[in-house]
Motif scaffolding. Sequence first.
Motif, PDB file in Angstrom:
ATOM      1  N   TYR A 281      -2.183  -3.296 -15.407  1.00  0.00           N
ATOM      2  CA  TYR A 281      -0.847  -2.819 -15.081  1.00  0.00           C
ATOM      3  C   TYR A 281      -0.626  -2.828 -13.574  1.00  0.00           C
ATOM      4  CZ  TYR A 281      -1.395  -0.837 -19.765  1.00  0.00           C
ATOM      5  OH  TYR A 281      -1.637  -0.659 -21.108  1.00  0.00           O
ATOM      6  N   LEU A 282       0.635  -2.935 -13.191  1.00  0.00           N
ATOM      7  CA  LEU A 282       1.031  -2.750 -11.804  1.00  0.00           C
ATOM      8  C   LEU A 282       2.247  -1.834 -11.787  1.00  0.00           C
ATOM      9  CD1 LEU A 282       0.377  -3.611  -8.851  1.00  0.00           C
ATOM     10  CD2 LEU A 282       2.227  -5.291  -9.091  1.00  0.00           C
ATOM     11  N   GLN A 283       2.046  -0.601 -11.352  1.00  0.00           N
ATOM     12  CA  GLN A 283       3.140   0.344 -11.187  1.00  0.00           C
ATOM     13  C   GLN A 283       3.754   0.140  -9.815  1.00  0.00           C
ATOM     14  OE1 GLN A 283       4.473   2.763 -13.369  1.00  0.00           O
ATOM     15  NE2 GLN A 283       6.046   2.871 -11.773  1.00  0.00           N
ATOM     16  N   MET A 284       5.053  -0.134  -9.763  1.00  0.00           N
ATOM     17  CA  MET A 284       5.744  -0.435  -8.520  1.00  0.00           C
ATOM     18  C   MET A 284       6.820   0.615  -8.280  1.00  0.00           C
ATOM     19  SD  MET A 284       6.073  -4.600  -8.780  1.00  0.00           S
ATOM     20  CE  MET A 284       7.275  -4.508 -10.118  1.00  0.00           C
ATOM     21  N   ASN A 285       6.693   1.343  -7.182  1.00  0.00           N
ATOM     22  CA  ASN A 285       7.655   2.368  -6.801  1.00  0.00           C
ATOM     23  C   ASN A 285       8.301   2.004  -5.465  1.00  0.00           C
ATOM     24  OD1 ASN A 285       6.897   3.937  -9.066  1.00  0.00           O
ATOM     25  ND2 ASN A 285       5.251   4.922  -7.894  1.00  0.00           N
ATOM     26  N   SER A 286       9.419   2.639  -5.177  1.00  0.00           N
ATOM     27  CA  SER A 286      10.144   2.425  -3.912  1.00  0.00           C
ATOM     28  C   SER A 286      10.387   0.943  -3.649  1.00  0.00           C
ATOM     29  CB  SER A 286       9.372   3.061  -2.748  1.00  0.00           C
ATOM     30  OG  SER A 286       9.188   4.443  -2.953  1.00  0.00           O
ATOM     31  N   LEU A 287      10.878   0.246  -4.651  1.00  0.00           N
ATOM     32  CA  LEU A 287      11.097  -1.189  -4.536  1.00  0.00           C
ATOM     33  C   LEU A 287      12.207  -1.505  -3.537  1.00  0.00           C
ATOM     34  CD1 LEU A 287      10.694  -2.125  -8.275  1.00  0.00           C
ATOM     35  CD2 LEU A 287       9.341  -3.073  -6.393  1.00  0.00           C
ATOM     36  N   LYS A 288      12.039  -2.618  -2.831  1.00  0.00           N
ATOM     37  CA  LYS A 288      12.966  -3.083  -1.812  1.00  0.00           C
ATOM     38  C   LYS A 288      13.458  -4.480  -2.170  1.00  0.00           C
ATOM     39  CE  LYS A 288       9.924  -0.830   1.547  1.00  0.00           C
ATOM     40  NZ  LYS A 288       9.066  -1.058   2.739  1.00  0.00           N
ATOM     41  N   PRO A 289      14.624  -4.894  -1.650  1.00  0.00           N
ATOM     42  CA  PRO A 289      15.102  -6.257  -1.924  1.00  0.00           C
ATOM     43  C   PRO A 289      14.087  -7.331  -1.555  1.00  0.00           C
ATOM     44  CG  PRO A 289      16.868  -4.965  -0.995  1.00  0.00           C
ATOM     45  CD  PRO A 289      15.628  -4.103  -0.921  1.00  0.00           C
TER      46      PRO A 289
ATOM     47  N   LYS B  76       0.839  -1.197   0.000  1.00  0.00           N
ATOM     48  CA  LYS B  76       0.000   0.000   0.000  1.00  0.00           C
ATOM     49  C   LYS B  76       0.875   1.249   0.000  1.00  0.00           C
ATOM     50  CE  LYS B  76      -3.593  -0.539   2.435  1.00  0.00           C
ATOM     51  NZ  LYS B  76      -4.507  -0.704   3.598  1.00  0.00           N
ATOM     52  N   ASN B  77       0.520   2.215  -0.818  1.00  0.00           N
ATOM     53  CA  ASN B  77       1.228   3.482  -0.990  1.00  0.00           C
ATOM     54  C   ASN B  77       2.502   3.358  -1.822  1.00  0.00           C
ATOM     55  OD1 ASN B  77      -0.684   4.927   0.646  1.00  0.00           O
ATOM     56  ND2 ASN B  77       0.396   4.162   2.468  1.00  0.00           N
ATOM     57  N   ARG B  78       2.852   2.154  -2.258  1.00  0.00           N
ATOM     58  CA  ARG B  78       3.992   1.959  -3.148  1.00  0.00           C
ATOM     59  C   ARG B  78       3.584   1.438  -4.522  1.00  0.00           C
ATOM     60  NH1 ARG B  78       8.009  -1.647  -2.096  1.00  0.00           N
ATOM     61  NH2 ARG B  78       6.638  -3.057  -0.913  1.00  0.00           N
ATOM     62  N   PHE B  79       2.588   0.543  -4.563  1.00  0.00           N
ATOM     63  CA  PHE B  79       2.135  -0.068  -5.803  1.00  0.00           C
ATOM     64  C   PHE B  79       0.772   0.490  -6.191  1.00  0.00           C
ATOM     65  CE2 PHE B  79       4.486  -4.427  -5.339  1.00  0.00           C
ATOM     66  CZ  PHE B  79       5.680  -3.760  -5.140  1.00  0.00           C
ATOM     67  N   THR B  80       0.515   0.586  -7.505  1.00  0.00           N
ATOM     68  CA  THR B  80      -0.766   1.046  -8.017  1.00  0.00           C
ATOM     69  C   THR B  80      -1.230   0.130  -9.139  1.00  0.00           C
ATOM     70  OG1 THR B  80      -0.223   3.356  -7.496  1.00  0.00           O
ATOM     71  CG2 THR B  80      -2.054   2.962  -8.994  1.00  0.00           C
ATOM     72  N   ILE B  81      -2.438  -0.405  -9.013  1.00  0.00           N
ATOM     73  CA  ILE B  81      -3.013  -1.247 -10.060  1.00  0.00           C
ATOM     74  C   ILE B  81      -3.968  -0.408 -10.909  1.00  0.00           C
ATOM     75  CG2 ILE B  81      -4.878  -2.085  -8.557  1.00  0.00           C
ATOM     76  CD1 ILE B  81      -4.697  -4.763 -10.075  1.00  0.00           C
ATOM     77  N   THR B  82      -3.880  -0.566 -12.226  1.00  0.00           N
ATOM     78  CA  THR B  82      -4.775   0.110 -13.161  1.00  0.00           C
ATOM     79  C   THR B  82      -5.168  -0.865 -14.266  1.00  0.00           C
ATOM     80  OG1 THR B  82      -2.898   0.989 -14.431  1.00  0.00           O
ATOM     81  CG2 THR B  82      -3.829   2.406 -12.721  1.00  0.00           C
TER      82      THR B  82
END
Length: 124
Positions: free
Chosen positions: A80-88, A65-71
């Motif tokens: 689509y899945l926009q993924m931000n602030s990715l972590k290991p 939540k607050n990092r990924f966005t589904i559209t």
Amino acid sequence: QVQLVESGGGLVQDGGSLRLSCAVSGGTFSNYAMGWFRQAPGKEREFLAAISWTGGTTRYADSVKNRFTITRDNAKTTAYLQMNSLKPEDTAIYYCAADPYGDTRSAPYFYNYWGQGTQVTVSS
């Protein structure tokens, strides 16, 4: 003969971004709720996000939540899945799936159709 094909995975740095795509053929895309899941080695398949067939409602796991966005784009029959602030710890195989009967359900067994998966690796 519904088929789902994921793309957009790859290797990114800690803190980077990726956008995954899921192209759907066959069936009627606008009648399906769409979901994204992931599975890391030795772990169970994990729900990430879902979107209703109209796109009017979405649902996210707390971990993204607050990092990924589904559209979705019904004209292109693509989710689509926009993924931000990715972590290991986001490293996994990512799957898209279609649910012909639900809205934004989270359990994997509700989804009738699955893609082949795309690898996402986040380096430290």
